[in-house]
Design an enzyme around this catalytic site. Structure first.
Site, PDB file in Angstrom:
ATOM      1  N   ARG A  75      20.937 -33.862   3.656  1.00  0.00           N
ATOM      2  CA  ARG A  75      20.093 -33.528   4.817  1.00  0.00           C
ATOM      3  C   ARG A  75      20.432 -34.452   5.986  1.00  0.00           C
ATOM      4  O   ARG A  75      20.001 -35.606   6.020  1.00  0.00           O
ATOM      5  CB  ARG A  75      18.617 -33.680   4.431  1.00  0.00           C
ATOM      6  CG  ARG A  75      17.653 -33.427   5.561  1.00  0.00           C
ATOM      7  CD  ARG A  75      17.569 -31.983   5.969  1.00  0.00           C
ATOM      8  NE  ARG A  75      16.959 -31.147   4.952  1.00  0.00           N
ATOM      9  CZ  ARG A  75      17.023 -29.815   4.953  1.00  0.00           C
ATOM     10  NH1 ARG A  75      17.650 -29.188   5.936  1.00  0.00           N
ATOM     11  NH2 ARG A  75      16.465 -29.106   3.987  1.00  0.00           N
ATOM     12  N   HIS A 171      26.659 -27.629  11.259  1.00  0.00           N
ATOM     13  CA  HIS A 171      25.188 -27.686  11.412  1.00  0.00           C
ATOM     14  C   HIS A 171      24.767 -29.107  11.814  1.00  0.00           C
ATOM     15  O   HIS A 171      24.141 -29.826  11.038  1.00  0.00           O
ATOM     16  CB  HIS A 171      24.598 -27.284  10.053  1.00  0.00           C
ATOM     17  CG  HIS A 171      23.134 -27.042  10.011  1.00  0.00           C
ATOM     18  ND1 HIS A 171      22.198 -27.941  10.459  1.00  0.00           N
ATOM     19  CD2 HIS A 171      22.442 -25.986   9.526  1.00  0.00           C
ATOM     20  CE1 HIS A 171      20.994 -27.448  10.251  1.00  0.00           C
ATOM     21  NE2 HIS A 171      21.117 -26.259   9.687  1.00  0.00           N
ATOM     22  N   ASP A 216      13.575 -22.517  16.318  1.00  0.00           N
ATOM     23  CA  ASP A 216      14.628 -22.029  15.420  1.00  0.00           C
ATOM     24  C   ASP A 216      15.238 -20.799  16.089  1.00  0.00           C
ATOM     25  O   ASP A 216      14.697 -19.703  15.985  1.00  0.00           O
ATOM     26  CB  ASP A 216      14.018 -21.697  14.042  1.00  0.00           C
ATOM     27  CG  ASP A 216      15.076 -21.617  12.955  1.00  0.00           C
ATOM     28  OD1 ASP A 216      16.279 -21.587  13.295  1.00  0.00           O
ATOM     29  OD2 ASP A 216      14.699 -21.576  11.761  1.00  0.00           O
ATOM     30  N   GLU A 275      23.738 -26.449  16.673  1.00  0.00           N
ATOM     31  CA  GLU A 275      24.726 -26.056  15.666  1.00  0.00           C
ATOM     32  C   GLU A 275      25.801 -25.148  16.267  1.00  0.00           C
ATOM     33  O   GLU A 275      25.486 -24.185  16.967  1.00  0.00           O
ATOM     34  CB  GLU A 275      24.011 -25.327  14.522  1.00  0.00           C
ATOM     35  CG  GLU A 275      22.858 -26.156  13.953  1.00  0.00           C
ATOM     36  CD  GLU A 275      21.918 -25.340  13.078  1.00  0.00           C
ATOM     37  OE1 GLU A 275      22.375 -24.391  12.426  1.00  0.00           O
ATOM     38  OE2 GLU A 275      20.718 -25.663  13.049  1.00  0.00           O
TER      39      GLU A 275
HETATM   40  C1  BG6 Z   1      18.936 -23.881  10.426  1.00  0.00           C
HETATM   41  C2  BG6 Z   1      18.158 -22.619  10.302  1.00  0.00           C
HETATM   42  O1  BG6 Z   1      20.243 -23.580  10.783  1.00  0.00           O
HETATM   43  O2  BG6 Z   1      18.948 -24.571   9.172  1.00  0.00           O
HETATM   44  C3  BG6 Z   1      16.743 -22.933   9.831  1.00  0.00           C
HETATM   45  O3  BG6 Z   1      18.136 -21.946  11.561  1.00  0.00           O
HETATM   46  C4  BG6 Z   1      16.804 -23.720   8.529  1.00  0.00           C
HETATM   47  O4  BG6 Z   1      16.012 -21.722   9.656  1.00  0.00           O
HETATM   48  C5  BG6 Z   1      17.666 -24.949   8.740  1.00  0.00           C
HETATM   49  O5  BG6 Z   1      15.494 -24.074   8.137  1.00  0.00           O
HETATM   50  C6  BG6 Z   1      17.816 -25.836   7.508  1.00  0.00           C
HETATM   51  O6  BG6 Z   1      18.278 -25.103   6.436  1.00  0.00           O
HETATM   52  P1  BG6 Z   1      18.404 -25.785   5.009  1.00  0.00           P
HETATM   53  O7  BG6 Z   1      18.904 -24.706   4.081  1.00  0.00           O
HETATM   54  O8  BG6 Z   1      19.386 -26.914   5.155  1.00  0.00           O
HETATM   55  O9  BG6 Z   1      17.019 -26.285   4.661  1.00  0.00           O
END
Ligand code: BG6
Length: 304
Positions: A75, A171, A216, A275
């Site tokens: 994360r 991302h 978002d 992103e």
């Molecule tokens: C973003 C999405 O790219 O990623 C969100 O637009 C999402 O909707 C976020 O919550 C995080 O995703 P993840 O799978 O890493 O929890």
């Protein structure tokens, strides 16, 4: 072939510049230090964890609650979302944002460029595990160039004999210090899909993007550079791109942050994702032998 730490250092280390070391959860991390910046990249996920230009704060944000378990995504930093962005279009039981961020990648090369930048190449190829949820032949190469800018090229190649369509994202999680004073320029006038709560409604951006709740959004038909103004960090960050016609802007705000197990309840105040994506109608269609490259180029300027 999975190389050991010693083998990685024997093949790719550059004295005083590049070294592979064990990181959180025993994951192998490549550390780069050159005259411009320090950076670290995990082989797990082909994941850039940090990029700290000299005399600056890290541009990238990493959650203190991130999992570093085998098979779990990290994360923060720059997760590679591929071969699909978000939920799988037909089968929601498959992992969100694809499998690339959950797999171990291999080092392919490392060199000092004439500019003094350092370049690391990582590779992920189809294997029994990827074939299990996506039955195509592919090669995904991540080229990370650490200099005054951080440049990340994601090269997608179809190495099989069947055409495929994919979506993707670099991302990127930015450390902005305080989301309430952060704004994003570069998206004015663009249509976006608002996906908060699954709404999927279309709107037009008026002026800079500001934050006072969950955001978002998938911005459509944009190849423009975004500028993140982060006064709490006394800097602005330019996010330029190539090979991408969609930009996603995401901050989970309070309720979603609380729902995510690998995200601190209050951490939404410190981060913002801008992103570099191929999402919505920005599909990448690759015939056998074809390739596509999506690139993010990040640079911080003091001030703001
Ligand atoms: C973003 C999405 O790219 O990623 C969100 O637009 C999402 O909707 C976020 O919550 C995080 O995703 P993840 O799978 O890493 O929890």
């Amino acid at each position: 072939m999975t190389m050991s730490l010693n083998e990685l250092n024997d093949h790719f280390a550059i004295p005083n510049i590049v070294r592979f070391e064990p990181g959180a959860g025993g994951r192998t991390v490549c550390h780069i230090t050159n005259r411009y910046a320090d950076a670290s990249i995990a082989l797990h996920g082909g994941h850039v964890l940090s990029y700290t230009p000299k005399d600056q704060h890290d541009l990238l944000w990493l959650s203190s609650e991130s999992s570093f378990e085998q098979g779990e995504p990290i994360r923060g930093g720059i997760p590679v979302c591929w071969p699909w962005f978000g939920a799988h279009p037909e089968d929601e039981s498959l992992p969100a944002h694809g499998f690339a961020r959950r797999c171990r990648w291999e080092a392919l090369g490392c060199e000092t460029l004439p500019t003094g930048d350092t370049q690391l190449n990582l590779i992920l190829r189809d294997n029994e595990c990827t074939r299990h949820c996506w039955d195509y032949g592919f090669e995904l190469e991540l080229i990370v160039t650490v200099g005054k800018q951080l440049r990340v090229d994601l090269v997608m190649r179809n190495t099989g004999d069947t055409a495929f369509t994919c979506t993707a994202a670099l991302h990127t999680y930015f450390d902005i210090g305080d989301i309430t004073t952060t704004t994003v320029d570069g998206l004015d006038g663009h249509t976006y899909i608002d996906t908060v709560g699954g709404a999927n409604t279309r709107h037009q951006q008026q002026g800079p993007v500001t934050f006072g709740g969950e955001v978002d959004r998938v911005y459509l038909d944009t190849t423009d550079t975004c500028i993140i103004h982060a006064p709490a960090r006394h800097r602005r960050i330019e996010v330029a791109k190539q090979g991408s016609r969609t930009t996603v802007v995401w901050n989970p705000w309070i309720a979603k942050a609380q729902r995510m197990p690998d995200f601190g309840d209050d951490e939404y105040t410190e981060m913002l994702c801008v992103e570099t994506t191929n999402a919505a109608d920005d599909l990448v269609e690759l015939a056998p032998g074809a390739s596509h490259t999506t690139t993010a180029i990040l640079e911080a300027q003091p001030g703001d």
